[in-house]
Design an enzyme around this catalytic site. Structure first.
Site, PDB file in Angstrom:
ATOM      1  N   SER A  47       1.563   2.219   3.060  1.00 53.18           N
ATOM      2  CA  SER A  47       1.751   3.373   3.921  1.00 53.18           C
ATOM      3  C   SER A  47       1.811   4.630   3.075  1.00 53.18           C
ATOM      4  CB  SER A  47       3.049   3.232   4.721  1.00 53.18           C
ATOM      5  OG  SER A  47       3.308   4.403   5.469  1.00 53.18           O
ATOM      6  N   HIS A  48       1.480   5.747   3.681  1.00 55.76           N
ATOM      7  CA  HIS A  48       1.600   7.027   2.996  1.00 55.76           C
ATOM      8  C   HIS A  48       3.064   7.415   2.806  1.00 55.76           C
ATOM      9  CE1 HIS A  48      -2.641   7.272   3.836  1.00 55.76           C
ATOM     10  NE2 HIS A  48      -2.712   8.373   3.105  1.00 55.76           N
ATOM     11  N   SER A  49       3.946   6.781   3.529  1.00 57.69           N
ATOM     12  CA  SER A  49       5.371   7.069   3.460  1.00 57.69           C
ATOM     13  C   SER A  49       6.124   5.859   2.907  1.00 57.69           C
ATOM     14  CB  SER A  49       5.900   7.398   4.860  1.00 57.69           C
ATOM     15  OG  SER A  49       7.302   7.350   4.893  1.00 57.69           O
TER      16      SER A  49
ATOM     17  N   SER B 103      -7.274   6.824   4.395  1.00 60.48           N
ATOM     18  CA  SER B 103      -7.288   6.966   2.939  1.00 60.48           C
ATOM     19  C   SER B 103      -6.477   5.875   2.252  1.00 60.48           C
ATOM     20  CB  SER B 103      -6.795   8.353   2.511  1.00 60.48           C
ATOM     21  OG  SER B 103      -5.468   8.571   2.930  1.00 60.48           O
TER      22      SER B 103
END
Length: 101
Positions: free
Chosen positions: A8-10, A70
Site C-alpha cells: 500500500s502507499h500508506s 503505481s
C-alpha cells in the site's frame, strides 16, 4: 504455505489490512505489510517490497495484494530485484477484500 505481502502507499493502511487478515489466518501464516516510504511518507518502495517477498516466502510462492496502479509498478520492480527464484503473483483483487478472503 503461500506467503502474502500487502503493498500500500500508506504504511498505516498496509499494517491495518495485515492486522485484519491475521484475525482470519492461522498465526503461522506469513502475512507481511510493505507500505509507505522509508521516511514514513506516502508511496511504495520496491526494495521494501522485495524484502517483504523474501521474508514471506515459505517455498510455495508469494501473493502480492496492491492498492493503486503505481504499486503494481513498484511490485514488478521488486520482483525483478529478487536474487532467488520465488514464484510471485500480483493479485487482481481489491487489497482489503483479497487479504481477508
Amino acid at each position: 504455505m503461500v506467503g502474502i505481502v500487502i503493498v500500500s502507499h500508506s504504511a498505516k493502511a498496509a499494517e491495518g489490512i495485515r492486522e485484519l487478515a491475521m484475525q482470519m489466518a492461522s498465526p503461522e501464516t506469513p502475512i507481511l505489510a510493505a507500505g509507505g516510504m522509508e521516511d514514513g511518507g506516502i508511496g511504495t518502495d520496491a526494495f521494501r517490497i522485495q524484502t517483504a517477498i523474501e521474508e514471506a516466502d515459505r517455498g510455495e510462492g508469494v501473493l502480492l495484494l496492491v492498492d493503486l496502479g503505481s504499486a503494481i509498478m513498484s511490485a514488478e520492480t521488486a520482483i525483478d530485484f529478487l536474487d532467488e527464484d520465488i514464484d510471485v503473483r500480483i493479485a487482481d483483487t481489491p487489497v482489503l477484500e483479497g487479504a481477508v478472503s
